[in-house]
Design a protein around this motif. Sequence first.
Motif, PDB file in Angstrom:
ATOM      1  N   GLY A  80      16.591   7.854 -12.365  1.00 33.56           N
ATOM      2  CA  GLY A  80      15.187   7.731 -12.697  1.00 33.56           C
ATOM      3  C   GLY A  80      14.373   6.887 -11.742  1.00 33.56           C
ATOM      4  N   LYS A  81      14.997   6.434 -10.653  1.00 35.95           N
ATOM      5  CA  LYS A  81      14.290   5.590  -9.690  1.00 35.95           C
ATOM      6  C   LYS A  81      14.298   6.239  -8.313  1.00 35.95           C
ATOM      7  N   GLU A  82      13.396   5.775  -7.468  1.00 34.79           N
ATOM      8  CA  GLU A  82      13.331   6.281  -6.109  1.00 34.79           C
ATOM      9  C   GLU A  82      14.444   5.658  -5.261  1.00 34.79           C
ATOM     10  N   ARG A  83      14.781   6.371  -4.205  1.00 36.60           N
ATOM     11  CA  ARG A  83      15.759   5.832  -3.276  1.00 36.60           C
ATOM     12  C   ARG A  83      15.202   4.584  -2.615  1.00 36.60           C
ATOM     13  N   GLU A  84      16.008   3.541  -2.491  1.00 38.81           N
ATOM     14  CA  GLU A  84      15.529   2.304  -1.900  1.00 38.81           C
ATOM     15  C   GLU A  84      16.476   1.797  -0.820  1.00 38.81           C
ATOM     16  N   PHE A  85      15.887   1.078   0.099  1.00 41.50           N
ATOM     17  CA  PHE A  85      16.615   0.507   1.224  1.00 41.50           C
ATOM     18  C   PHE A  85      17.521  -0.623   0.752  1.00 41.50           C
ATOM     19  N   VAL A  86      18.734  -0.691   1.342  1.00 40.59           N
ATOM     20  CA  VAL A  86      19.667  -1.777   1.041  1.00 40.59           C
ATOM     21  C   VAL A  86      19.906  -2.637   2.282  1.00 40.59           C
ATOM     22  N   ALA A  87      20.370  -2.011   3.359  1.00 41.08           N
ATOM     23  CA  ALA A  87      20.700  -2.750   4.578  1.00 41.08           C
ATOM     24  C   ALA A  87      20.803  -1.764   5.732  1.00 41.08           C
ATOM     25  N   VAL A  88      20.679  -2.293   6.946  1.00 43.45           N
ATOM     26  CA  VAL A  88      20.803  -1.455   8.141  1.00 43.45           C
ATOM     27  C   VAL A  88      21.349  -2.308   9.281  1.00 43.45           C
ATOM     28  N   ILE A  89      22.109  -1.661  10.129  1.00 45.16           N
ATOM     29  CA  ILE A  89      22.558  -2.294  11.372  1.00 45.16           C
ATOM     30  C   ILE A  89      22.066  -1.422  12.503  1.00 45.16           C
ATOM     31  N   ASN A  90      21.372  -2.032  13.456  1.00 45.55           N
ATOM     32  CA  ASN A  90      20.736  -1.216  14.485  1.00 45.55           C
ATOM     33  C   ASN A  90      21.617  -1.119  15.732  1.00 45.55           C
ATOM     34  N   ARG A  91      21.048  -0.516  16.767  1.00 44.00           N
ATOM     35  CA  ARG A  91      21.812  -0.246  17.981  1.00 44.00           C
ATOM     36  C   ARG A  91      22.314  -1.520  18.633  1.00 44.00           C
ATOM     37  N   SER A  92      21.572  -2.606  18.424  1.00 43.79           N
ATOM     38  CA  SER A  92      21.953  -3.884  19.027  1.00 43.79           C
ATOM     39  C   SER A  92      22.788  -4.742  18.091  1.00 43.79           C
ATOM     40  N   THR A  93      23.265  -4.136  17.031  1.00 47.67           N
ATOM     41  CA  THR A  93      24.068  -4.789  15.974  1.00 47.67           C
ATOM     42  C   THR A  93      23.302  -5.861  15.216  1.00 47.67           C
ATOM     43  N   HIS A  94      21.979  -5.830  15.293  1.00 48.13           N
ATOM     44  CA  HIS A  94      21.194  -6.695  14.413  1.00 48.13           C
ATOM     45  C   HIS A  94      21.166  -6.048  13.037  1.00 48.13           C
ATOM     46  N   SER A  95      21.216  -6.862  12.004  1.00 46.76           N
ATOM     47  CA  SER A  95      21.226  -6.339  10.643  1.00 46.76           C
ATOM     48  C   SER A  95      20.010  -6.817   9.867  1.00 46.76           C
ATOM     49  N   TYR A  96      19.567  -5.996   8.956  1.00 48.60           N
ATOM     50  CA  TYR A  96      18.406  -6.281   8.124  1.00 48.60           C
ATOM     51  C   TYR A  96      18.748  -5.917   6.689  1.00 48.60           C
ATOM     52  N   TYR A  97      18.196  -6.688   5.746  1.00 55.63           N
ATOM     53  CA  TYR A  97      18.569  -6.503   4.351  1.00 55.63           C
ATOM     54  C   TYR A  97      17.344  -6.460   3.449  1.00 55.63           C
ATOM     55  N   ALA A  98      17.491  -5.738   2.343  1.00 53.78           N
ATOM     56  CA  ALA A  98      16.509  -5.842   1.279  1.00 53.78           C
ATOM     57  C   ALA A  98      16.643  -7.228   0.651  1.00 53.78           C
ATOM     58  N   ASP A  99      15.578  -7.702   0.061  1.00 53.41           N
ATOM     59  CA  ASP A  99      15.602  -9.046  -0.523  1.00 53.41           C
ATOM     60  C   ASP A  99      16.727  -9.184  -1.551  1.00 53.41           C
ATOM     61  N   PHE A 100      16.955  -8.165  -2.353  1.00 52.38           N
ATOM     62  CA  PHE A 100      17.986  -8.270  -3.399  1.00 52.38           C
ATOM     63  C   PHE A 100      19.391  -8.327  -2.802  1.00 52.38           C
ATOM     64  N   ALA A 101      19.536  -7.908  -1.543  1.00 50.54           N
ATOM     65  CA  ALA A 101      20.848  -7.859  -0.913  1.00 50.54           C
ATOM     66  C   ALA A 101      21.174  -9.126  -0.113  1.00 50.54           C
ATOM     67  N   LYS A 102      20.158  -9.873   0.240  1.00 47.86           N
ATOM     68  CA  LYS A 102      20.383 -11.059   1.064  1.00 47.86           C
ATOM     69  C   LYS A 102      21.281 -12.063   0.347  1.00 47.86           C
ATOM     70  N   GLY A 103      22.303 -12.521   1.047  1.00 42.75           N
ATOM     71  CA  GLY A 103      23.224 -13.495   0.481  1.00 42.75           C
ATOM     72  C   GLY A 103      24.347 -12.884  -0.339  1.00 42.75           C
ATOM     73  N   ARG A 104      24.231 -11.605  -0.697  1.00 38.70           N
ATOM     74  CA  ARG A 104      25.293 -10.970  -1.488  1.00 38.70           C
ATOM     75  C   ARG A 104      25.960  -9.816  -0.750  1.00 38.70           C
ATOM     76  N   PHE A 105      25.199  -9.108   0.077  1.00 43.87           N
ATOM     77  CA  PHE A 105      25.711  -7.945   0.791  1.00 43.87           C
ATOM     78  C   PHE A 105      25.803  -8.259   2.279  1.00 43.87           C
ATOM     79  N   ALA A 106      26.751  -7.602   2.942  1.00 41.26           N
ATOM     80  CA  ALA A 106      26.890  -7.759   4.389  1.00 41.26           C
ATOM     81  C   ALA A 106      27.242  -6.416   5.005  1.00 41.26           C
ATOM     82  N   ILE A 107      26.473  -6.010   6.003  1.00 45.52           N
ATOM     83  CA  ILE A 107      26.718  -4.750   6.697  1.00 45.52           C
ATOM     84  C   ILE A 107      27.382  -5.052   8.031  1.00 45.52           C
ATOM     85  N   SER A 108      28.311  -4.192   8.426  1.00 44.37           N
ATOM     86  CA  SER A 108      29.010  -4.426   9.679  1.00 44.37           C
ATOM     87  C   SER A 108      29.525  -3.107  10.234  1.00 44.37           C
ATOM     88  N   ARG A 109      29.764  -3.110  11.539  1.00 38.51           N
ATOM     89  CA  ARG A 109      30.425  -1.972  12.167  1.00 38.51           C
ATOM     90  C   ARG A 109      31.918  -2.223  12.162  1.00 38.51           C
TER      91      ARG A 109
END
Length: 124
Positions: A42-71
């Motif tokens: 019942g909800k729209e798709r939402e962003f969680v986290a991303v790792i870019n070409r330079s291996t910089h990572s970005y997080y949604a506010d709800f994910a910061k401190g709890r989630f970690a993205i990695s290659r």
Amino acid sequence: QVQLVESGGGSVQAGDSLRLSCAVSGITFSGHAVGWFRQAPGKEREFVAVINRSTHSYYADFAKGRFAISRGSGENAVHLQMDTLKPEDTAVYYCAVGRPVLSAIRNANMYYTWGQGTQVTVSS
């Protein structure tokens, strides 16, 4: 042909951890960003986290401190480590590939190939 296959979802209790994996084929990480998004019923798709070409990572506010993205090291995969899971994290989680500009890196429309999704269910 770009192909993404997610795995690692499941049913857990609040406070538990899960590690999602996205096996990637058909692209090079040097040219693409790989993101995780989620969609709850019942909800729209939402962003969680991303790792870019330079291996910089970005997080949604709800994910910061709890989630970690990695290659993955030595593997063509991107992982999403999720700790201290909450019932509101229940959703289907998707990985996606794109070449978004930084200002639009959280925008799902900037990603052109998606996996089939993996279900995460967190009970209280």
